[in-house]
Design a protein around this motif. Structure first.
Motif, mmCIF file in Angstrom:
data_model
loop_
_atom_site.group_PDB
_atom_site.id
_atom_site.type_symbol
_atom_site.label_atom_id
_atom_site.label_comp_id
_atom_site.label_asym_id
_atom_site.label_seq_id
_atom_site.Cartn_x
_atom_site.Cartn_y
_atom_site.Cartn_z
ATOM 1 N N SER A 48 38.422 37.468 34.938
ATOM 2 C CA SER A 48 38.826 36.800 36.179
ATOM 3 C C SER A 48 38.602 37.707 37.396
ATOM 4 N N ALA A 51 35.015 37.406 38.261
ATOM 5 C CA ALA A 51 34.812 36.148 38.988
ATOM 6 C C ALA A 51 35.335 36.264 40.413
ATOM 7 N N PHE A 52 36.452 36.985 40.591
ATOM 8 C CA PHE A 52 36.999 37.202 41.928
ATOM 9 C C PHE A 52 36.003 37.952 42.806
ATOM 10 N N GLU A 54 32.806 38.006 42.546
ATOM 11 C CA GLU A 54 31.670 37.134 42.839
ATOM 12 C C GLU A 54 32.016 36.090 43.893
ATOM 13 N N ARG A 55 33.268 35.666 43.941
ATOM 14 C CA ARG A 55 33.665 34.558 44.804
ATOM 15 C C ARG A 55 34.325 34.982 46.104
ATOM 16 N N ALA A 237 36.812 26.147 40.109
ATOM 17 C CA ALA A 237 36.830 27.609 40.054
ATOM 18 C C ALA A 237 37.763 28.094 38.950
ATOM 19 N N THR A 240 35.835 27.128 35.483
ATOM 20 C CA THR A 240 34.644 27.921 35.162
ATOM 21 C C THR A 240 34.961 29.392 34.940
ATOM 22 N N THR A 241 36.112 29.866 35.432
ATOM 23 C CA THR A 241 36.488 31.251 35.185
ATOM 24 C C THR A 241 36.792 31.491 33.708
ATOM 25 N N ARG A 362 38.226 29.904 46.074
ATOM 26 C CA ARG A 362 37.721 30.323 44.766
ATOM 27 C C ARG A 362 38.210 31.703 44.326
ATOM 28 N N ALA A 366 40.232 32.133 40.874
ATOM 29 C CA ALA A 366 39.802 33.005 39.780
ATOM 30 C C ALA A 366 40.955 33.873 39.281
ATOM 31 N N ALA A 369 43.365 31.690 37.415
ATOM 32 C CA ALA A 369 42.856 31.375 36.077
ATOM 33 C C ALA A 369 43.057 32.549 35.127
ATOM 34 N N GLY A 370 42.805 33.772 35.612
ATOM 35 C CA GLY A 370 42.994 34.948 34.770
ATOM 36 C C GLY A 370 44.445 35.135 34.367
#
Length: 415
Positions: A48, A51-52, A54-55, A237, A240-241, A362, A366, A369-370
């Motif tokens: 996550s 992903a963070f 990246e977003r 978001a 997909t994470t 997003r 992320a 989600a993590g």
């Protein structure tokens, strides 16, 4: 301009640049999860954080990217951003070859690549209305959506095969090569791009950014579309994470299986792009977007209900195929409406403000989600995200745009 866009040489070059870029990105969409989850053994929380990283750039850089896109010619920005992304990704296989590949390095690459993408995509998408008349934008966006999905499909399938043969890190070289080819194609566009005229009243970059934000939040058509997009992007978001980690760890997907799933799913985007124009012409943009959004929660159910094995893979692929078709239909329609109603001098800032508002959720999503995947489990997180997919439909349905029965007419240019 009544002829087919496939006979418009510069649009074909623009289209081809997107295709080549996305094929390479499709390869990386398979390679990077394999590097993180399999090679580096990252936890759900570390995934996550990646992903963070990246977003985060869209939240930080979208507004200045939009102001710069309206100040200067867009094509040089597009080309420069493409080359920067290629250089950043080239570090991954080089680090792997020298034994220096680490999660921290992936964080840095994700930040640089995503930052370049913000500036490049803002210029690239806002460049399209200066290349084509506005009555061709839905057709152009549908064609762009088709190539995006087809290229994603090809890249994902190619990525699965290349990762299996060469390894995940070395597969990234294909994405680097695609960025170089994309830059060459964008550089070959021949249509002169006029130098934007900067209004006298906006003397600073900050004031131009502010003007763009106010324009968007006050616009009666653009504002509800972006609120819908914000809800849509935030929920996806979260999903997909964790979904790639869920497929690789809980359902035990191989690189080939993951690539095949992504490939089949992306073909749904091709199907959506092929039908969006006739659907909008027959039923109107509001009904088309609402129907597409209503379908989305159903498409996540196979991911929650099936187990490992081939039947489960087929069910998940079918659901994601329909999901990508619905996303492409909804996305092409709303993007064409926003481009059509936006003043020409505000195209870059309108797009960038939309990215800032929409994608700004997003990074937080992320991290959420993590945390959720760590505390309550991956399956429970996916289930909650599936329920939340009803939110974008409700936002659009309760707005004034639910009665929009035909595409709006473009406004006159202002200075």
């Amino acid at each position: 301009m009544g002829r087919s866009l496939w006979r418009h040489g510069d649009f074909v070059r623009y289209w081809s640049a997107n295709a080549v870029d996305l094929v390479g990105s499709g390869v990386t969409s398979v390679a990077l999860p394999m590097i993180a989850v399999v090679a580096l053994h990252v936890s759900v929380w570390e995934a996550s954080l990646l992903a963070f990283a990246e977003r985060l750039p869209p939240l930080v850089f979208s507004l200045p990217a939009g102001a710069l896109a309206d100040r200067y010619r867009k094509r040089p920005t597009m080309i420069t951003a493409t080359l920067v992304s290629g250089a950043a990704l080239a570090v991954v296989p080089l680090a792997d070859a020298t034994g220096r590949l680490s999660l921290e390095l992936l964080f840095a690459v994700a930040l640089i690549d995503s930052t370049a993408l913000v500036f490049g995509s803002t210029a690239r998408i806002s460049y399209l209305p200066s290349l084509l008349p506005r009555d061709r934008l839905l057709e152009a966006n549908a064609n762009a959506g088709a190539v995006a999905s087809l290229a994603d499909s090809t890249g994902a399938q190619l990525g699965g095969a290349v990762v299996a043969v060469l390894g995940a890190a070395r597969a990234v070289y294909l994405d680097v090569a695609s960025y170089l080819a994309c830059a060459l194609l964008l550089g070959s566009i021949r249509t002169p791009e006029p130098t934007p005229e900067r209004p006298v009243k906006t003397a600073t970059l900050r004031s131009e950014m502010k003007e763009g934000v106010l324009y968007v939040v006050r616009h009666p058509t653009i504002r509800p579309l972006l609120l819908t997009g914000t809800a849509f992007t935030a929920v996806f978001a979260v999903l997909t994470t964790v979904w790639s980690v869920y497929l690789l760890r809980e359902l035990h997907y191989s690189a080939t299986a993951l690539g095949t799933l992504l490939s089949v799913a992306a073909l749904g985007g091709v199907a959506g792009a092929l039908v969006v124009r006739p659907l909008v012409n027959r039923y109107g943009p509001a009904r088309v977007m609402l129907t597409a959004l209503a379908v989305l929660p159903i498409t996540e159910l196979p991911l929650l209900l099936v187990g490992p094995g081939r039947p489960g893979q087929v069910a998940i692929a079918t659901g994601l195929f329909i999901q990508l078709a619905a996303c492409t239909i909804q996305g092409s329609t709303q993007r064409s409406i926003r481009q059509a109603v936006c003043d020409p001098s505000m195209q870059g800032r309108m797009l960038a403000t939309g990215q800032w508002i929409t994608y700004g959720t997003r990074p937080l999503a992320a991290l959420l989600a993590g945390a959720s995947g760590t505390w309550i489990g991956l399956w429970n997180t996916l289930a909650l995200g599936t329920l939340a997919l009803a939110t974008p439909f409700l936002v659009l349905f309760t707005s004034s745009l639910r009665t929009l029965h035909q595409s709006p007419v473009a406004p006159p240019a202002t200075t």
